[in-house]
Design a protein around this motif. Structure first.
Motif, short mmCIF file in Angstrom:
data_model
loop_
_atom_site.label_atom_id
_atom_site.label_comp_id
_atom_site.label_asym_id
_atom_site.label_seq_id
_atom_site.Cartn_x
_atom_site.Cartn_y
_atom_site.Cartn_z
N ALA A 37 12.14 145.94 60.29
CA ALA A 37 11.31 146.53 59.25
C ALA A 37 9.96 146.95 59.82
CB ALA A 37 11.10 145.53 58.11
N ASP A 38 9.43 146.10 60.70
CA ASP A 38 8.19 146.41 61.40
C ASP A 38 8.35 147.68 62.22
OD1 ASP A 38 5.61 145.65 61.62
OD2 ASP A 38 5.93 144.03 63.05
N ALA A 39 9.52 147.84 62.85
CA ALA A 39 9.80 149.04 63.65
C ALA A 39 9.86 150.28 62.76
CB ALA A 39 11.10 148.87 64.42
N ILE A 40 10.44 150.13 61.57
CA ILE A 40 10.51 151.25 60.62
C ILE A 40 9.10 151.69 60.24
CG2 ILE A 40 11.16 151.91 58.26
CD1 ILE A 40 13.57 149.99 58.56
N GLU A 41 8.23 150.71 59.99
CA GLU A 41 6.85 151.02 59.62
C GLU A 41 6.13 151.72 60.77
OE1 GLU A 41 2.69 150.49 58.40
OE2 GLU A 41 3.55 149.49 60.13
N SER A 42 6.40 151.27 62.00
CA SER A 42 5.77 151.89 63.17
C SER A 42 6.30 153.30 63.41
CB SER A 42 6.01 151.03 64.41
OG SER A 42 5.27 149.84 64.34
N THR A 43 7.60 153.52 63.10
CA THR A 43 8.17 154.87 63.23
C THR A 43 7.49 155.82 62.26
OG1 THR A 43 10.30 153.93 63.89
CG2 THR A 43 10.29 156.22 63.14
N ALA A 44 7.26 155.34 61.03
CA ALA A 44 6.52 156.16 60.06
C ALA A 44 5.11 156.43 60.57
CB ALA A 44 6.48 155.45 58.71
N ASP A 45 4.55 155.43 61.25
CA ASP A 45 3.21 155.59 61.82
C ASP A 45 3.17 156.70 62.86
OD1 ASP A 45 2.33 153.54 60.28
OD2 ASP A 45 2.19 152.05 61.88
N VAL A 46 4.26 156.84 63.63
CA VAL A 46 4.31 157.90 64.65
C VAL A 46 4.15 159.26 63.99
CG1 VAL A 46 5.75 159.06 66.36
CG2 VAL A 46 5.74 156.56 66.25
#
Length: 291
Positions: A37-46
């Motif tokens: 989930a943290d990775a999903i949030e970071s992908t959105a951050d990209v």
């Protein structure tokens, strides 16, 4: 100022790409949805950081015939996009967390805690760095990007707590990191609201720049033949401000004298406050309005 903002946005893009990859791999190998989930949030951050970069690039274009006030609103629009990505990522995390809580699964691996520890440290440092740059450059989109880093740090902290609970207490607590991810989604929504509120004020030209207005009034007192400032309105366009004010001068002055005083005030304000792009001055005689 603009080049610093653009460099900072590139830093965010590269950092988010690296950590989204690390989180996703560690989450899959370590069986932790909180980390995924943290990775999903970071992908959105990209994608959000890329939009910030695009917004900053366009907002720094000089004024032209069709855009006499410049292109600063592009920066504001990119901030709205950042808020949208925050809301979308929070929604996805919340939905997947609820699904995982309802589905029995294996608990997370211990090594994921070490991955999260490094991520939390970096993201908190990144938040302070980007926030400092947002203040230096007066960029609302960089401020939103900084809060993306803080949101990432928060979700990582909650993931750390959830994984720790799942590991320490074992059977029956496998979903602890999923609960942590669900809580994190609520915090992300709250941060999106914190960014959204001042942006609405900015785009609607709400008069919220009292401190800057007072600075301009103080500067006017140092300009020869300025009697007073009757009105002052400030609007923010991207990383700069535009000021409209009414200047009171001696009613016996000629038009040329009033024009000269207005220009002297404008030059002094822009010299001492470089974040102000332009000052539009209306000259009033002191016999009509006395302040």
């Amino acid at each position: 100022m603009s080049s610093e903002a653009i460099k900072t946005s590139v830093f965010s893009i590269l950092g988010n790409i690296a950590f989204a990859s690390i989180k996703f791999v560690a989450g899959v190998l370590g069986n932790s949805y909180a980390l995924i989930a943290d990775a999903i949030e970071s992908t959105a951050d990209v994608f959000a950081s890329i939009l910030v970069w695009i917004g900053l690039k366009y907002s720094t274009k000089p004024p032209d015939e069709n855009h006499p006030y410049g292109h600063g609103r592009f920066e504001t629009l990119s901030t709205f996009a950042v808020i949208g990505f925050l809301v979308i990522s929070a929604t996805v995390i919340a939905y997947e967390s609820i699904q995982n809580i309802q589905t029995p699964h294996e608990g997370p691996k211990v090594f994921t805690l070490f991955v999260l520890g490094g991520i939390i440290l970096f993201k908190e440092l990144a938040f302070h760095y980007v926030m400092r740059k947002s203040k230096e450059t007066n960029s609302s989109s960089l401020k939103a990007d900084a809060w993306h880093h803080r949101s990432d740090a928060i979700t990582s902290v909650l993931a750390f707590v959830g994984i720790s609970v799942a590991i320490l207490f074992g059977d029956g607590f496998e979903a602890a990191d999923d609960v942590a991810a669900l809580i994190a989604s609520g915090i992300i929504i709250y941060n999106a609201y914190r960014i959204f509120k001042p942006i609405i004020s900015e785009i609607s030209d709400e008069q919220i720049y009292e401190e800057l207005s007072n600075e301009i009034i103080q500067i006017s007192k140092s300009v020869s033949d300025v009697i007073a400032i009757e009105k002052i309105h400030v609007r923010k366009m991207g990383m700069v401000y535009y000021v409209d004010l009414h200047l009171i001068v001696n009613a016996n002055f000629t038009v040329m004298q009033g024009h000269t005083i207005a220009h002297n005030l404008k030059d002094e304000v822009r010299k001492r406050l470089p974040e102000i792009a332009d000052v539009l001055i209306h000259v009033e005689p002191d016999r009509v309005v006395v302040n």
